[in-house]
Design a protein around this motif. Structure first.
Motif, PDB file in Angstrom:
ATOM      1  N   SER A 185      -3.745   0.301  28.691  1.00 60.28           N
ATOM      2  CA  SER A 185      -3.242  -0.640  27.631  1.00 60.28           C
ATOM      3  C   SER A 185      -1.813  -0.812  28.201  1.00 60.28           C
ATOM      4  O   SER A 185      -1.170  -0.066  28.654  1.00 60.28           O
ATOM      5  CB  SER A 185      -3.587   0.098  26.406  1.00 60.28           C
ATOM      6  OG  SER A 185      -2.592   0.998  26.199  1.00 60.28           O
ATOM      7  N   ARG A 186      -1.333  -1.901  27.509  1.00 63.53           N
ATOM      8  CA  ARG A 186      -0.050  -2.414  27.768  1.00 63.53           C
ATOM      9  C   ARG A 186       0.936  -1.583  27.055  1.00 63.53           C
ATOM     10  O   ARG A 186       1.841  -1.127  27.785  1.00 63.53           O
ATOM     11  CB  ARG A 186       0.431  -3.654  26.934  1.00 63.53           C
ATOM     12  CG  ARG A 186       1.735  -4.230  27.251  1.00 63.53           C
ATOM     13  CD  ARG A 186       2.082  -5.475  26.216  1.00 63.53           C
ATOM     14  NE  ARG A 186       1.295  -6.620  27.011  1.00 63.53           N
ATOM     15  CZ  ARG A 186       1.007  -7.658  26.137  1.00 63.53           C
ATOM     16  NH1 ARG A 186       1.130  -7.602  24.827  1.00 63.53           N
ATOM     17  NH2 ARG A 186       0.484  -8.691  26.570  1.00 63.53           N
ATOM     18  N   ASP A 187       0.534  -0.874  25.833  1.00 58.77           N
ATOM     19  CA  ASP A 187       1.414   0.193  25.533  1.00 58.77           C
ATOM     20  C   ASP A 187       1.676   1.097  26.128  1.00 58.77           C
ATOM     21  O   ASP A 187       2.672   1.897  26.425  1.00 58.77           O
ATOM     22  CB  ASP A 187       0.992   0.617  23.841  1.00 58.77           C
ATOM     23  CG  ASP A 187       1.225  -0.796  22.836  1.00 58.77           C
ATOM     24  OD1 ASP A 187       2.030  -1.608  23.288  1.00 58.77           O
ATOM     25  OD2 ASP A 187       0.661  -0.539  21.995  1.00 58.77           O
ATOM     26  N   GLU A 188       0.552   1.902  26.690  1.00 55.91           N
ATOM     27  CA  GLU A 188       0.425   3.173  27.413  1.00 55.91           C
ATOM     28  C   GLU A 188       1.278   2.782  28.980  1.00 55.91           C
ATOM     29  O   GLU A 188       1.976   3.578  29.188  1.00 55.91           O
ATOM     30  CB  GLU A 188      -0.948   3.378  27.908  1.00 55.91           C
ATOM     31  CG  GLU A 188      -0.960   4.934  28.351  1.00 55.91           C
ATOM     32  CD  GLU A 188      -2.374   5.298  29.130  1.00 55.91           C
ATOM     33  OE1 GLU A 188      -2.355   6.189  29.689  1.00 55.91           O
ATOM     34  OE2 GLU A 188      -3.243   4.789  28.502  1.00 55.91           O
ATOM     35  N   TYR A 189       1.226   1.575  29.606  1.00 56.65           N
ATOM     36  CA  TYR A 189       1.800   1.345  30.488  1.00 56.65           C
ATOM     37  C   TYR A 189       3.204   1.281  30.365  1.00 56.65           C
ATOM     38  O   TYR A 189       4.020   1.950  31.052  1.00 56.65           O
ATOM     39  CB  TYR A 189       1.499   0.069  31.019  1.00 56.65           C
ATOM     40  CG  TYR A 189       2.167  -0.674  32.313  1.00 56.65           C
ATOM     41  CD1 TYR A 189       2.231  -0.008  33.625  1.00 56.65           C
ATOM     42  CD2 TYR A 189       3.281  -1.464  32.116  1.00 56.65           C
ATOM     43  CE1 TYR A 189       2.761  -0.419  34.611  1.00 56.65           C
ATOM     44  CE2 TYR A 189       3.953  -1.694  33.057  1.00 56.65           C
ATOM     45  CZ  TYR A 189       3.696  -1.372  34.403  1.00 56.65           C
ATOM     46  OH  TYR A 189       4.763  -1.578  35.578  1.00 56.65           O
ATOM     47  N   HIS A 190       3.720   0.965  29.370  1.00 62.51           N
ATOM     48  CA  HIS A 190       5.243   0.810  28.870  1.00 62.51           C
ATOM     49  C   HIS A 190       5.710   1.987  28.823  1.00 62.51           C
ATOM     50  O   HIS A 190       6.971   2.459  29.102  1.00 62.51           O
ATOM     51  CB  HIS A 190       5.390  -0.040  27.830  1.00 62.51           C
ATOM     52  CG  HIS A 190       5.219  -1.680  28.108  1.00 62.51           C
ATOM     53  ND1 HIS A 190       5.770  -2.562  27.200  1.00 62.51           N
ATOM     54  CD2 HIS A 190       4.906  -2.197  29.100  1.00 62.51           C
ATOM     55  CE1 HIS A 190       5.737  -3.730  27.644  1.00 62.51           C
ATOM     56  NE2 HIS A 190       5.344  -3.599  28.804  1.00 62.51           N
ATOM     57  N   GLN A 191       4.987   3.026  28.001  1.00 59.63           N
ATOM     58  CA  GLN A 191       5.288   4.503  27.842  1.00 59.63           C
ATOM     59  C   GLN A 191       5.589   5.085  29.378  1.00 59.63           C
ATOM     60  O   GLN A 191       6.567   5.765  29.586  1.00 59.63           O
ATOM     61  CB  GLN A 191       4.153   5.247  27.190  1.00 59.63           C
ATOM     62  CG  GLN A 191       4.265   4.754  25.709  1.00 59.63           C
ATOM     63  CD  GLN A 191       3.087   5.383  24.957  1.00 59.63           C
ATOM     64  OE1 GLN A 191       2.517   6.311  25.465  1.00 59.63           O
ATOM     65  NE2 GLN A 191       2.920   4.975  23.520  1.00 59.63           N
ATOM     66  N   ARG A 192       4.482   4.803  30.394  1.00 59.44           N
ATOM     67  CA  ARG A 192       4.685   5.495  31.610  1.00 59.44           C
ATOM     68  C   ARG A 192       5.821   4.872  32.381  1.00 59.44           C
ATOM     69  O   ARG A 192       6.515   5.523  33.025  1.00 59.44           O
ATOM     70  CB  ARG A 192       3.384   5.222  32.318  1.00 59.44           C
ATOM     71  CG  ARG A 192       1.970   5.926  31.811  1.00 59.44           C
ATOM     72  CD  ARG A 192       1.090   5.997  32.749  1.00 59.44           C
ATOM     73  NE  ARG A 192      -0.280   6.445  32.163  1.00 59.44           N
ATOM     74  CZ  ARG A 192      -1.268   7.072  32.892  1.00 59.44           C
ATOM     75  NH1 ARG A 192      -1.142   6.862  34.102  1.00 59.44           N
ATOM     76  NH2 ARG A 192      -2.158   7.581  32.322  1.00 59.44           N
ATOM     77  N   ASP A 194       8.761   3.402  31.151  1.00 60.12           N
ATOM     78  CA  ASP A 194       9.827   3.990  30.734  1.00 60.12           C
ATOM     79  C   ASP A 194      10.237   5.419  31.049  1.00 60.12           C
ATOM     80  O   ASP A 194      11.317   5.866  31.556  1.00 60.12           O
ATOM     81  CB  ASP A 194       9.952   4.108  29.022  1.00 60.12           C
ATOM     82  CG  ASP A 194       9.877   2.784  28.244  1.00 60.12           C
ATOM     83  OD1 ASP A 194      10.148   1.875  29.134  1.00 60.12           O
ATOM     84  OD2 ASP A 194       9.383   2.522  27.361  1.00 60.12           O
ATOM     85  N   ALA A 195       9.115   6.231  31.210  1.00 63.63           N
ATOM     86  CA  ALA A 195       9.324   7.606  31.945  1.00 63.63           C
ATOM     87  C   ALA A 195       9.853   7.548  33.231  1.00 63.63           C
ATOM     88  O   ALA A 195      10.421   8.278  33.531  1.00 63.63           O
ATOM     89  CB  ALA A 195       8.080   8.393  31.441  1.00 63.63           C
TER      90      ALA A 195
END
Length: 230
Positions: A185-192, A194-195
């Motif tokens: 998902s877009r949200d999970e991608y953005h979390q990955r 950012d890390a």
């Protein structure tokens, strides 16, 4: 997805900023001068511990019948990626894309993995953008069987060896799925993302001119996959 007809206002620095927040540019076709921004709801990535390498592909890589080089001929690689191919008459790589990514290449933020045959001809390769511990794969091509797959495996090995944590492929196609690409998902991608941006990765942990054998590349990828299972 947000479109923009003001492609002349996009600079290399703005492009890097866009990647850092999960967006990337595309054109409708190679002869369309405009670019639009893309931020997909479902994002394609290659888990670096989940690459799928068939026995036949592993045999080809291990044989070293192709020579792998990095960052030697950006213009030839993007030309190969932009060329028409079977099942693909046109691409999204227009002149503005070529100019922008050439500038990023000159700045050290774009890298290529190039595949040469025994006669020294470029027969496959890929290019992408690097920021921190994230590598954003843009496009790849082949003129010889398995050449782009060999490039992908060597890229993954280099990223693992250099401490990268994210290999973005933007979208997932049936072909990329067979190599291990997945959608998140877009949200999970953005979390990955950012890390990964804060990771001090090194694309040249293997120096630019060093010859990396297929055996070395496979060992790095296999070790990463084995570690993930334990």
């Amino acid at each position: 997805m947000t479109s923009s007809g003001q492609s002349h206002t996009i600079t290399p620095r703005l492009l890097l900023r866009a990647y850092s927040i999960g967006m990337f540019p595309m054109a409708e076709s190679s002869d369309d001068p405009n670019l639009f921004w893309v931020d997909p709801e479902e994002r394609g990535i290659f888990p670096l511990d989940g690459l799928i390498i068939s026995r036949s592909l592993a045999k080809t890589i291990r044989s070293d019948r192709f020579e792998i080089r990095v960052d030697q001929d950006f213009d030839a690689v993007i030309e190969g990626c932009a060329a028409s191919a079977k099942g693909r008459r046109d691409t999204w790589i227009n002149q503005r894309i070529r100019e922008l990514y050439r500038q990023l290449y000159n700045m050290g933020h774009v890298h290529t993995v190039e595949v040469y045959d025994g006669a020294g001809a470029l027969v496959g390769g890929l290019y992408g953008v690097r920021i921190g511990g994230a590598f954003f794969g843009e496009s790849m091509f082949h003129r010889a069987t398995d050449a782009s797959k060999v490039a992908l495996v060597h890229l993954a090995a280099r990223l693992i060896h250099g401490g990268f944590t994210l290999l973005d492929t933007q979208f997932v196609t049936p072909h990329l799925q067979t190599l291990g690409a997945i959608e998140i998902s877009r949200d999970e991608y953005h979390q990955r993302l950012d890390a990964a941006l804060g990771v001090p990765a090194d694309f040249y942990r293997w120096p630019k001119g060093e010859r990396v054998s297929g055996k070395q590349a496979l060992e790095i990828v296999d070790n990463k996959a084995g570690t993930a299972k334990h």
